[in-house]
Structure formats: structure tokens, C-alpha cells
Design a protein around this motif. Structure first.
Motif, short mmCIF file in Angstrom:
data_model
loop_
_atom_site.label_atom_id
_atom_site.label_comp_id
_atom_site.label_asym_id
_atom_site.label_seq_id
_atom_site.Cartn_x
_atom_site.Cartn_y
_atom_site.Cartn_z
N VAL A 37 90.51 56.59 18.74
CA VAL A 37 89.35 57.32 19.64
C VAL A 37 88.84 56.16 20.44
O VAL A 37 89.20 54.65 19.97
N THR A 38 88.26 56.34 21.47
CA THR A 38 87.49 55.48 22.38
C THR A 38 86.13 55.76 22.04
O THR A 38 85.66 56.97 22.09
N VAL A 39 85.19 54.73 21.90
CA VAL A 39 83.74 54.75 21.72
C VAL A 39 82.92 53.89 22.66
O VAL A 39 83.47 52.79 23.02
N ASP A 40 81.82 54.40 22.64
CA ASP A 40 80.82 53.49 23.37
C ASP A 40 80.08 52.49 22.83
O ASP A 40 80.28 52.51 21.45
N GLY A 41 79.16 51.59 23.35
CA GLY A 41 78.43 50.68 22.30
C GLY A 41 77.54 51.37 21.29
O GLY A 41 76.99 50.71 20.60
N LYS A 42 77.29 52.60 21.45
CA LYS A 42 76.36 53.35 20.46
C LYS A 42 77.13 54.20 19.54
O LYS A 42 76.75 54.71 18.66
N MET A 43 78.66 53.78 19.29
CA MET A 43 79.51 54.56 18.81
C MET A 43 79.69 56.11 18.70
O MET A 43 80.09 56.74 18.09
N ASN A 44 79.27 56.67 20.16
CA ASN A 44 79.70 57.96 20.36
C ASN A 44 81.28 57.97 20.73
O ASN A 44 81.72 57.16 21.68
N ILE A 45 81.79 59.20 20.42
CA ILE A 45 83.32 59.27 20.85
C ILE A 45 83.55 59.72 22.09
O ILE A 45 83.03 60.98 22.22
N ILE A 46 84.06 59.20 23.00
CA ILE A 46 84.43 59.41 24.18
C ILE A 46 85.65 60.10 24.60
O ILE A 46 86.01 60.85 25.20
N GLU A 47 86.60 59.67 23.78
CA GLU A 47 87.96 60.34 23.81
C GLU A 47 88.83 60.32 22.22
O GLU A 47 88.44 59.26 21.67
#
Length: 171
Positions: free
Chosen positions: A52-62
Motif C-alpha cells: 500500500v502507498t499512504v500519505d502522511g495522514k495514513m490515507n491509502i493512495i494505492e
């Protein structure tokens, strides 16, 4: 007779996003006869991965899955549920329940779903490498209230994070 290896790795990418990779590998130390054929000692029974790819707020992007070995190749690996449905979820906010609701029982691959359960804590440990553990800021440290030792009313928080200590258990 059986060996299961679960490995998780976390990486910070050049674009500021984070990748969390998880792999589950099952093998046997003796011949393992299956309806689908014999597995030799050390040969993978399961070799399943998720990234999984996540942003700095731990939202899954991919979210990407890979199934390289299963007991029933041509079946387990070809009709996988769409695990990209976790895109948009937050690893720290309702993630485990959402995964169980989406992929529990026969709605998903038991092994892929099991790997997903490790992602929040692996992300937390990966992210922890970038954050000063007890920085005095206006925001509560991300690790507090995520386990019993770091609950706001614990002795640990009283000692190491006194600003965020709460004298009673809210439960």
C-alpha cells in the motif's frame, strides 16, 4: 512441520508518500501432498504479498497485491477480490473493521486479508522513524491511545508524556 514467515517493510518515497509492503510465505519441511499436487520440502505453499502507498495522514493512495504461490494455482490467484477497494481508507481510522466487512469469510483471500491486519502497526513504526517521539507540540503524539501501555491514563504517559496524561480511565 510448518513454517510461516511474515515480513513487513516500510519505505519513505522521494515524492513524500510512504510504501508499506507485506509478504506471507508458508512452506513445509517434508513432502506435503495436496489434492492439487505434491509440494516438496521448502517449496512455497503460499507466497502472497500486498503493498500500500499512504500519505502522511495514513490515507491509502494505492493498493497492489501479488499471489506467486497458493495450494490451488489457477484458482486462488485468478479470481481474487478487488483489494484496491481499500484505497481511500485510513490505516488508523476504522481500517481493520472495514477490511473485515469487505473481505471477511469467503468474500476475500484469508491470507491477503490477514496481511492487511498488520499494515497499521507497520505504518506506525515506519512513520515513527520520522517523528520525534515526545515532541512538545499542540497535537497529541500519534502513538498515544493506540495500546494499553500508552493509554492516556497509564503510568507510561504520566511519566513520559505528562502534558497528555489523564488521571482516570475514560472507559
Amino acid at each position: 512441520m510448518h513454517q510461516r514467515s511474515v515480513k513487513l517493510d516500510g519505505f519513505k518515497r522521494a515524492d513524500g508518500l510512504w510504501d508499506i509492503e507485506a509478504r506471507l510465505l508458508d512452506s513445509k519441511d517434508q513432502d506435503y501432498p495436496l489434492s492439487s499436487g505434491l509440494r516438496k520440502p521448502g517449496e512455497a505453499v503460499h507466497d502472497i504479498s500486498v503493498r500500500v502507498t499512504v500519505d502522511g495522514k495514513m490515507n491509502i493512495i494505492e493498493a497492489v497485491t501479488s499471489v506467486d504461490a497458493t495450494p490451488y494455482m489457477g484458482y486462488c490467484d485468478t479470481n481474487l477480490p478487488d483489494y484496491s477497494r481499500i484505497v481511500g481508507l485510513n490505516l488508523f481510522k476504522g481500517f481493520l473493521k472495514a477490511v473485515k466487512d469487505m473481505f471477511g469469510a469467503t468474500r476475500g483471500c484469508a491470507h491477503l486479508s490477514e496481511l492487511l491486519m498488520f499494515l497499521p502497526t507497520a505504518a506506525l513504526q515506519t512513520f515513527a522513524s520520522e517523528v520525534v517521539d515526545n515532541a512538545d507540540s499542540e497535537h497529541k503524539p500519534y502513538q498515544l491511545d493506540r495500546c494499553h501501555a500508552l493509554s492516556s491514563h497509564s503510568e507510561t504517559v504520566r511519566r513520559y508524556y505528562p502534558r497528555w496524561y489523564r488521571n482516570q480511565n475514560p472507559g
